[in-house]
Scaffold this motif. Structure first.
Motif, mmCIF file in Angstrom:
data_model
loop_
_atom_site.group_PDB
_atom_site.id
_atom_site.type_symbol
_atom_site.label_atom_id
_atom_site.label_comp_id
_atom_site.label_asym_id
_atom_site.label_seq_id
_atom_site.Cartn_x
_atom_site.Cartn_y
_atom_site.Cartn_z
ATOM 1 N N GLU A 234 47.106 49.874 30.291
ATOM 2 C CA GLU A 234 46.470 51.191 30.789
ATOM 3 C C GLU A 234 45.699 51.018 31.833
ATOM 4 N N TYR A 258 42.888 57.444 33.759
ATOM 5 C CA TYR A 258 43.636 56.528 33.295
ATOM 6 C C TYR A 258 45.278 56.597 33.423
ATOM 7 N N SER A 260 49.108 55.025 32.492
ATOM 8 C CA SER A 260 49.407 53.515 31.842
ATOM 9 C C SER A 260 50.900 54.138 32.535
ATOM 10 N N THR A 293 52.514 57.550 32.522
ATOM 11 C CA THR A 293 51.454 58.635 31.763
ATOM 12 C C THR A 293 50.078 58.417 32.370
ATOM 13 N N THR A 295 46.254 60.474 32.303
ATOM 14 C CA THR A 295 45.384 60.931 31.820
ATOM 15 C C THR A 295 43.647 60.991 31.617
ATOM 16 N N TYR A 296 43.032 61.468 31.472
ATOM 17 C CA TYR A 296 42.001 62.875 31.808
ATOM 18 C C TYR A 296 40.897 63.318 30.793
ATOM 19 N N LYS A 299 42.718 64.012 27.927
ATOM 20 C CA LYS A 299 43.879 64.840 27.750
ATOM 21 C C LYS A 299 44.836 64.460 28.553
ATOM 22 N N LYS A 300 46.292 64.637 28.345
ATOM 23 C CA LYS A 300 47.485 63.441 28.779
ATOM 24 C C LYS A 300 47.737 64.817 30.374
ATOM 25 N N ASN A 303 53.252 62.614 31.718
ATOM 26 C CA ASN A 303 54.580 61.491 30.961
ATOM 27 C C ASN A 303 55.258 62.279 31.017
#
Length: 345
Positions: A234, A258, A260, A293, A295-296, A299-300, A303
């Motif tokens: 990540e 983030y 990934s 993916t 996320t912050y 929370k995703k 995706n």
């Protein structure tokens, strides 16, 4: 980043190539790049600017409006995050389309970055940024334009606020009287009625803003490019602060966003004939798959599985396909370097 890389002179400065490519020499033919795939994360952030009204201190007393601030304030909000793929020239995959008397492959279309788009035809693929329909600041009516002489001649702000509030109540009474059909002079038709109501609403809104203040929302797009890393860990793409907006990864004033990128490709990797690819035909990518993916704050936000050149391999369209008797036409995806369409006469 957006300047085309198509001049042969620039190729001499490329220092690193993979074993399956070679350093092109000027005059050999048409030089082209295969792309590598990067993830473009578009962060649509909104800056919210609040300016208090002249009578904000009297909003509760005369209009029963509570929690009206008398101080200006600005902050940022994340409106949306969109993810897309972009293709950039891969400096390790620069090739020459050799010019031969018996070949039709000299008709090559490139992007402005030097990435191959088509052979013997024209690509219909458009290179354009998404249209996110961004919000822009609105113009606000000056409340004083609708203030009466009594209001403007009042001796204090408190008195002006009191008289302005009375004018707002008068406007509301006028609207109710018209809508109930009780006005002494009613509009002649529906269009005239709407025109009168719209004008009264406009006046009321302008005068109300003298108490409530104004709020402007301005959208801005921040684009972050992320390339898959070898260990599929990540990564921090950017940071976000409600006070400062979108920040670089090393600014710890913001919370991390983030991303990934994980290789999910199941493509069998063929035994590559490097001598053949080096000598014969047009090289192209067979992209693989990767799961992306974003996320912050736990929370995703995104995706999905997407196509990546880095998770695939390269193949060759042999010279025989471009014989003058065959006339093969090929359109490539300039983001992945894969074949979108191939046909022949």
């Amino acid at each position: 980043m957006k300047k085309g890389i198509i001049a042969l002179g620039l190729l001499a400065s490329l220092s690193a190539y993979s074993q399956e490519s070679y350093v092109p020499q000027a005059g050999e033919g048409i030089v082209y790049f295969l792309p590598k795939t990067k993830v473009a994360i578009d962060i649509i952030a909104t800056k919210v600017d609040y300016q208090p009204g002249d009578f904000s201190l009297y909003a509760s007393r005369y209009l029963r409006l509570n929690n009206i601030s008398s101080q200006p304030e600005s902050h940022w909000e994340i409106k949306d995050i969109q993810v897309r793929l972009v293709g950039v020239p891969d400096s390790t995959k620069a090739y020459i389309m050799k010019l031969k008397d018996k070949s039709m492959a000299s008709n090559v279309e490139l992007t402005d970055k030097g990435i191959v788009k088509a052979i013997n035809t024209t690509s219909t693929e458009k290179e354009s940024l998404p249209d996110y329909k961004l919000e822009k600041p609105q113009s606000h009516e000056n409340a004083r334009k609708y203030m009466t002489e009594d209001i403007l001649m009042a001796g204090s702000s408190a008195k002006m606020a009191e008289l302005t509030a009375r004018e707002i109540y008068n406007i509301r009474d006028s609207k109710n009287t018209i809508l109930r059909g009780q006005a002494e002079t009613m509009p002649k038709d529906g269009a005239s009625l709407q025109l009168v109501i719209d004008q009264l609403n406009k006046q009321e809104k302008a005068l109300m803003q003298a108490f409530t203040g104004t709020t402007d929302r301005t959208d801005k797009v921040f684009t972050i490019l992320v390339e898959p890393n070898n260990d599929a860990q990540e990564q921090v793409a950017a940071r976000f602060s409600t006070q400062l907006g979108v920040l670089p990864t090393d600014n710890l004033a913001g919370d991390p966003i983030y991303v990934s990128i994980r290789n999910t490709s199941t493509l069998p990797m063929p035994e590559e004939d490097k001598k053949k690819k080096k000598a014969d035909g047009a090289i192209y990518n067979v992209p693989g798959k990767g799961n992306v993916t974003v996320t912050y704050q736990g929370k995703k936000l995104f995706n999905d599985e997407m196509a990546f050149t880095q998770f695939g391999y390269t193949e060759v369209l042999v010279d025989g396909l471009f014989d003058k008797k065959v006339n093969t036409r090929v359109i490539f995806n300039s983001t992945t370097g894969g074949i979108l369409k191939i046909d022949k006469d």
